[in-house]
Design a protein around this motif. Structure first.
Motif, PDB file in Angstrom:
ATOM      1  N   THR A 397       0.750  -1.152  -0.097  1.00  0.00           N
ATOM      2  CA  THR A 397       0.005  -0.034   0.079  1.00  0.00           C
ATOM      3  C   THR A 397       0.564   0.836  -0.188  1.00  0.00           C
ATOM      4  N   ASN A 401       0.903   3.648  -2.798  1.00  0.00           N
ATOM      5  CA  ASN A 401       0.151   5.394  -2.305  1.00  0.00           C
ATOM      6  C   ASN A 401       1.566   6.546  -2.843  1.00  0.00           C
ATOM      7  N   HIS A 430      -6.957  -0.260   0.690  1.00  0.00           N
ATOM      8  CA  HIS A 430      -6.690   1.807   0.908  1.00  0.00           C
ATOM      9  C   HIS A 430      -6.415   1.843   1.638  1.00  0.00           C
ATOM     10  N   ASP A 431      -6.325   3.047   1.815  1.00  0.00           N
ATOM     11  CA  ASP A 431      -6.199   3.631   3.060  1.00  0.00           C
ATOM     12  C   ASP A 431      -6.543   4.968   3.336  1.00  0.00           C
ATOM     13  N   THR A 434      -4.034   6.713   0.397  1.00  0.00           N
ATOM     14  CA  THR A 434      -4.463   6.745  -0.980  1.00  0.00           C
ATOM     15  C   THR A 434      -5.781   7.327  -1.399  1.00  0.00           C
ATOM     16  N   LEU A 463     -13.067   3.344   7.465  1.00  0.00           N
ATOM     17  CA  LEU A 463     -12.264   4.293   7.615  1.00  0.00           C
ATOM     18  C   LEU A 463     -12.596   5.356   8.285  1.00  0.00           C
TER      19      LEU A 463
END
Length: 604
Positions: A397, A401, A430-431, A434, A463
């Motif tokens: 990730t 990113n 995805h965080d 992102t 999130l």
């Protein structure tokens, strides 16, 4: 000489000599075969031959268990003459089996066989093997399912295993269990648990363990104190850490370099260079010579406090004095140089690092890629990204990113979205970073609807958004006249506990002014000032100008007064506009206020 692990010694010392292996059937199996060849069963040669055959069959069983996926279905038919439930035989299998988890699987299979009877010794052997292998979860499940009593020495080893796997709460339960049976663990176990709690960031349990230690009369040593110093630093209570260090030094002892290094790092972060120097001198005076990790903390702390040139100077001095930086120090310094926009020096260190035999890891690649992206070197960033992928890195990730951020920075949002889709296809999460990169990228390209869609997806994924998730959306919505939608996002931020940036309210005020809601804009400004936030100069100027145009002179003077208090200079055009309006007003009070403001401007 170190004591051999319990798992090994127990099998070697407690197993009785193998004399009679129980075999299914009459005159069959290992001893039957030996008897047929040699009628004299009592001779030492026959006994040795039987024992060797016994061991060989155990090894064959282990090989089947190791190499055949579903061996449980055929093990009995593969060895029809062997009585697997004979304790002496299955202990020999466990002894020969090097994999603790396979031994556990074999033991569970045995438990399902008729005529199998568990015993305390075998349970302990399996459990100790799992503990030695650091298989904490398997050991915990085995103990719960078999429900047997463990010796205190086994429980102490179990504590170390749990802590090493960051199962700190379970380890606390075992400490309580030992206390309940009147056993106090050794200082080694206490220190091991404290060390693992520090590594896991559980300072709350550090203090709980230390309290229990003192209650039981366990005397702390210098290692214990070192862990307490680190705990103080982790809780941002650095003065307490220094105080504890002084007490240790005054008693003629010195903690490990790790404790010193932690205090040195915190001194760099707080820019307390006098204390940093004192710590380095204290290390030398107590024969704890600063090592490469000490200087690594110094360099990292200086880089994080934007003293990167000083960090680079120390880095070069270390090399000149014969120290050999490791890949962590190289990466830290490359990152610092990239943030100083010194890409030439960063690239030089990159190639120097490779020449020294250090292959860049994923973090090192990402550091330099990010440096390229933020200094208008997109093609170099893409080339390095391709090289990283060719080396087998990049499937994380963090890497995605980095590239998504860079592509959005250069307006290539469609390519960034393709990478976003590729992440999902490869099972990468995805965080917030992102989503924030894509929200900002699309909004800055005028695609507010797409930016909103990414925000809604972020929230749908559960999130927690950050201020950056909203700021650019509110700004762009206000710019295009959708102030109500911007205010809805503002309310959503508060609902979700997200603290807005000051610039967010500036955007809403400017949006309200643009829509003609100047009075509401003043209300938002008052709210900012009450919250001790600093509005931008542009916000003040727009309000003063539009309030003048609306003949709201009292409000104009109120805004101008706060503008001057905050140290902003007043543009001549804004000042003239206000003077012209005041000249047409006959209010004596306003003339006095204007005189005070003119005096303040002239005094400035």
């Amino acid at each position: 000489m170190a004591r051999p692990p319990f798992f090994v010694t127990s099998l070697c010392t407690r197993n009785s000599p193998i004399r009679n292996l129980s075999i299914a059937g009459t005159n069959s199996g290992i001893e039957g075969e030996v008897a047929a060849q040699n009628p004299d069963q009592s001779s030492p040669e026959n006994h040795q031959s039987a024992q060797q055959s016994f061991v060989e069959i155990a090894k064959e069983v282990c090989k089947v268990i190791r190499t055949r996926p579903r061996w449980e279905q055929s093990l009995l038919s593969d060895f029809p003459t062997v009585n697997f439930t004979d304790p002496r035989f299955y202990r020999e299998v466990v002894k020969a089996q090097k994999n603790a988890l396979l031994s556990l699987r074999f033991y569970y299979w045995l438990s399902s066989q008729n005529k199998f009877s568990r015993d305390q010794f075998s349970d302990e052997v399996i459990f100790s093997g799992l503990v030695q292998a650091k298989a904490a979860s398997a050991a915990k499940c085995f103990r719960q399912s078999m429900n047997f009593v463990l010796q205190p020495s086994c429980l102490e080893a179990y504590i170390e295993c749990l802590c090493a796997n960051e199962l700190i709460e379970d380890a606390l339960d075992v400490f309580t269990e030992l206390r309940g049976v009147g056993h106090c663990p050794s200082l080694k176990i206490w220190n091991s648990a404290l060390s693992d709690c520090i590594r896991a960031g559980r300072t709350d349990i550090v203090w709980k363990l230390y309290e229990d230690m003192t209650d039981l009369g366990v005397v702390a040593d210098v290692d214990t104190i070192g862990y307490l110093i680190q705990a103080f630093c982790m809780e941002n209570n650095v003065p307490k850490g220094h105080q504890l260090l002084r007490q240790v030094l005054e008693s003629g002892h010195a903690p490990s370099n790790v404790a010193f290094n932690k205090l040195i790092y915190e001194s760099c972060k707080s820019r307390d260079y006098f204390r940093l120097s004192a710590l380095l001198h204290a290390m030398i005076a107590t024969n704890c010579s600063p090592d490469i990790f000490t200087y690594q903390q110094v360099i990292q702390g200086l880089c994080e406090t934007r003293k990167r040139r000083e960090a680079f100077r120390i880095f070069n001095d270390l090399k000149n004095r014969g120290y050999a930086p490791d890949i962590v120090m190289y990466t830290t310094m490359i990152n610092g140089l990239c943030k100083m926009k010194l890409l030439g020096d960063a690239r030089k260190l990159w190639f120097e690092m490779i020449q020294k035999g250090f292959n860049p890891n994923e973090y090192t690649y990402n550091t330099l890629i990010h440096g390229y992206l933020t200094t208008n070197h997109l093609s170099e960033a893409e080339s390095l990204y391709k090289q990283m992928r060719d080396k087998g890195y990049g499937e994380t990730t963090v890497t995605y990113n980095t590239m998504i951020y860079g592509l959005c920075l250069y307006g290539r949002v469609e390519e960034a979205q393709n990478l976003f889709t590729e992440m999902a296809e490869k099972g990468l999460l995805h965080d917030v970073i992102t989503y924030n990169s894509l929200i900002q990228g699309f909004c800055k390209n005028g695609k507010i609807a797409e930016g909103l869609q990414f925000l809604y997806e972020l929230l749908k994924q559960g999130l927690q958004p950050s201020p950056a998730s909203y700021t650019v959306l509110i700004e762009k919505l206000c710019e295009v006249g959708h102030v109500e939608e911007a205010k809805s996002l503002w309310n959503d931020m508060h609902y979700r506990g997200v603290k807005p940036a000051a610039s967010t309210q500036d955007s809403i005020i400017l949006g309200l002014i643009k829509q003609g809601y100047v009075a509401e804009g003043v209300d938002w400004l008052s709210s900012m000032l009450k919250s001790r936030l600093r509005p931008r100069r542009k916000t003040f100027e727009k309000l003063v100008y539009h309030l003048c145009q609306a003949d709201k002179l009292d409000n104009s003077l109120f805004v101008l007064d706060y503008m001057l208090r905050l140290g902003y200079a007043v543009r001549e055009s804004i000042f003239r506009s206000l003077v012209n309006k005041l000249c047409k007003d006959n209010s004596h009070q306003i003339e006095m206020q204007m005189g005070n403001i003119v005096y303040a401007i002239q005094g400035g």
